[in-house]
Design an enzyme around this catalytic site. Structure first.
Site, PDB file in Angstrom:
ATOM      1  N   ARG A  47      -3.827   0.960  -0.835  1.00  0.00           N
ATOM      2  CA  ARG A  47      -4.700   0.019  -0.131  1.00  0.00           C
ATOM      3  C   ARG A  47      -6.094   0.150  -0.718  1.00  0.00           C
ATOM      4  NH1 ARG A  47      -7.567   3.745   0.477  1.00  0.00           N
ATOM      5  NH2 ARG A  47      -8.902   2.503   1.790  1.00  0.00           N
ATOM      6  N   ARG A  91      -0.747  -9.612   0.705  1.00  0.00           N
ATOM      7  CA  ARG A  91      -1.782  -9.347   1.704  1.00  0.00           C
ATOM      8  C   ARG A  91      -2.857 -10.420   1.556  1.00  0.00           C
ATOM      9  NH1 ARG A  91      -3.720  -3.369   2.775  1.00  0.00           N
ATOM     10  NH2 ARG A  91      -4.332  -4.450   4.680  1.00  0.00           N
ATOM     11  N   GLN A 199      -8.059   5.663   8.034  1.00  0.00           N
ATOM     12  CA  GLN A 199      -8.370   5.859   6.610  1.00  0.00           C
ATOM     13  C   GLN A 199      -9.569   6.776   6.404  1.00  0.00           C
ATOM     14  OE1 GLN A 199      -7.799   2.901   8.106  1.00  0.00           O
ATOM     15  NE2 GLN A 199      -6.990   1.366   6.693  1.00  0.00           N
ATOM     16  N   ASP A 240     -13.256  -5.982   1.090  1.00  0.00           N
ATOM     17  CA  ASP A 240     -12.001  -6.545   0.588  1.00  0.00           C
ATOM     18  C   ASP A 240     -12.185  -7.966   0.081  1.00  0.00           C
ATOM     19  OD1 ASP A 240      -9.316  -4.806   1.398  1.00  0.00           O
ATOM     20  OD2 ASP A 240     -11.110  -4.275   2.513  1.00  0.00           O
ATOM     21  N   ASN A 250     -14.488  -6.490   5.569  1.00  0.00           N
ATOM     22  CA  ASN A 250     -14.100  -5.095   5.345  1.00  0.00           C
ATOM     23  C   ASN A 250     -13.276  -4.641   6.542  1.00  0.00           C
ATOM     24  OD1 ASN A 250     -14.250  -2.693   3.654  1.00  0.00           O
ATOM     25  ND2 ASN A 250     -15.526  -1.803   5.257  1.00  0.00           N
ATOM     26  N   LYS A 251     -12.867  -3.405   6.532  1.00  0.00           N
ATOM     27  CA  LYS A 251     -11.997  -2.877   7.575  1.00  0.00           C
ATOM     28  C   LYS A 251     -12.559  -3.147   8.966  1.00  0.00           C
ATOM     29  CE  LYS A 251      -8.872  -1.485   6.818  1.00  0.00           C
ATOM     30  NZ  LYS A 251      -7.657  -2.311   6.725  1.00  0.00           N
TER      31      LYS A 251
END
Length: 355
Positions: A47, A91, A199, A240, A250-251
């Protein structure tokens, strides 16, 4: 830490360090075809946007072998196109995935009508080039980002944008490593745990601890308190996908961290390669947000922690608006607002460097 993505030409196998079981277990996951590669991407064996791009490039090579198995046939080109599209859709949020697939596809189209073996040989070279380029890009990001860091800074980061999320060195953690390599002293890191996949707690802490860089894991919901107490000097995260106006996906939870940073007067930076900037996406409103399985929230290991039948929101990403971002650290330097203009200049400079 640059051996977590490997490709064996002899065995025609993509070998990935399985990030699902880190930090307690270090074991490899083997991809022999497109289905294996898609599974690895979707289950987060691998990832992080740049690492996804590198994986996808090698996945294209596996697709070519698969399309020609057991021997090249009249329909191999059509079958290969189908496999590439399946790979590109694995994804939805990380733009590097489709970027890598389209780069490989453009190499194919530029060759005219190659036979399959010639294409595979050319693609393997291109995948390895993408892999090596990302390592160099991340070190450039680290050098540029180091200029933002002072001695004794405590840097908060969210999720993992380190070596494991890239071909090596990292983007957000590349900035940390770049500062240390540049001689900054007293650098420490707060790694937000980053629920539900953890993460930060599992991967960022693992990387930095291995490197001997002081790191402390914090509960996601402790960010405000830590900032309020003056324990954070900078926030640096990865991305991302970045839209043309500078909005950054982003996350999940990154947007909340950015809001808290703004409230406490703490600079919030995004570190990412130009390949993560999607100039075809005008703003964050157009960035697709992946939803992941509810079980990631409802269970801890094998133990269910929520009542049966209660629905779950498990968005994998959120979008931080450009006005909350003090700078975007790229291989072309630190971009500043207004981002529409600075992004355009960065791409123009990159094009000039390649010419």
């Amino acid at each position: 830490m640059e051996t977590h993505i490997r490709y064996s030409r002899q065995d025609r196998t993509l070998i990935l360090l399985d990030q699902r079981v880190l930090p307690t277990v270090e074991e490899d996951f083997y991809c022999n075809d497109v289905a294996d590669t898609i599974y690895a991407l979707q289950t987060m064996v691998v990832r992080g946007a740049p690492a996804i791009g590198v994986t996808a490039a090698y996945g294209c090579c596996l697709a070519a072998y698969e399309a020609g198995h057991p021997a090249p046939h009249a329909q191999w080109q059509k079958e290969l196109d189908t496999l590439l599209e399946k790979l590109a859709q694995a994804r939805p949020t990380a733009v590097n995935l489709r970027w890598a697939v389209e780069r490989m596809r453009s190499v194919w189209k530029s060759m005219g009508d190659p036979d399959l073996n010639t294409l595979i040989a050319r693609w393997l070279d291109e995948a390895e080039a993408i892999h090596e380029e990302d390592k160099s890009i991340n070190r450039a990001i680290g050098r540029h980002g180091a200029t933002l860091i002072q001695d004794n800074d405590c840097i908060m980061t969210h999720c993992n944008a380190g070596a494991l999320a890239t071909a090596g060195y990292g983007t957000a953690l590349g900035v940390v490593r770049g500062a240390v390599d540049a001689g900054r002293t007293g650098i420490t890191v707060i790694a937000n745990e980053t629920r539900p996949f953890l993460q930060g707690a599992r991967l960022t802490a693992y990387e930095l601890h291995k490197d001997g860089i002081p790191v402390t894991v914090a509960c996601d919901n402790a960010c405000g308190l830590l900032m309020q107490r003056g324990m954070v000097q900078k926030v640096v995260v990865g991305a991302d996908r970045i839209a043309a106006n500078g909005d950054a996906a982003n996350k999940i939870g990154t947007y909340s961290v950015a809001l808290l940073a703004r409230e406490h007067g703490i600079p919030f930076y995004v570190a990412a390669p130009l390949s993560t900037i999607d100039r075809a996406t005008p703003s964050g409103k157009q960035i697709p947000i992946e939803e992941r399985p509810a079980e990631e929230v409802t269970h801890v290991g094998e133990t269910r922690i929520t009542p049966e039948g209660v629905p779950v929101y498990n968005y994998a990403f959120d979008v931080t608006p450009a006005h909350l971002i003090a700078g975007i650290v790229t291989e072309q330097g630190v971009l500043r607002p207004p981002y529409t203009a600075s992004i355009a200049r960065a791409f123009a400079a990159a094009d000039k460097d390649r010419s």
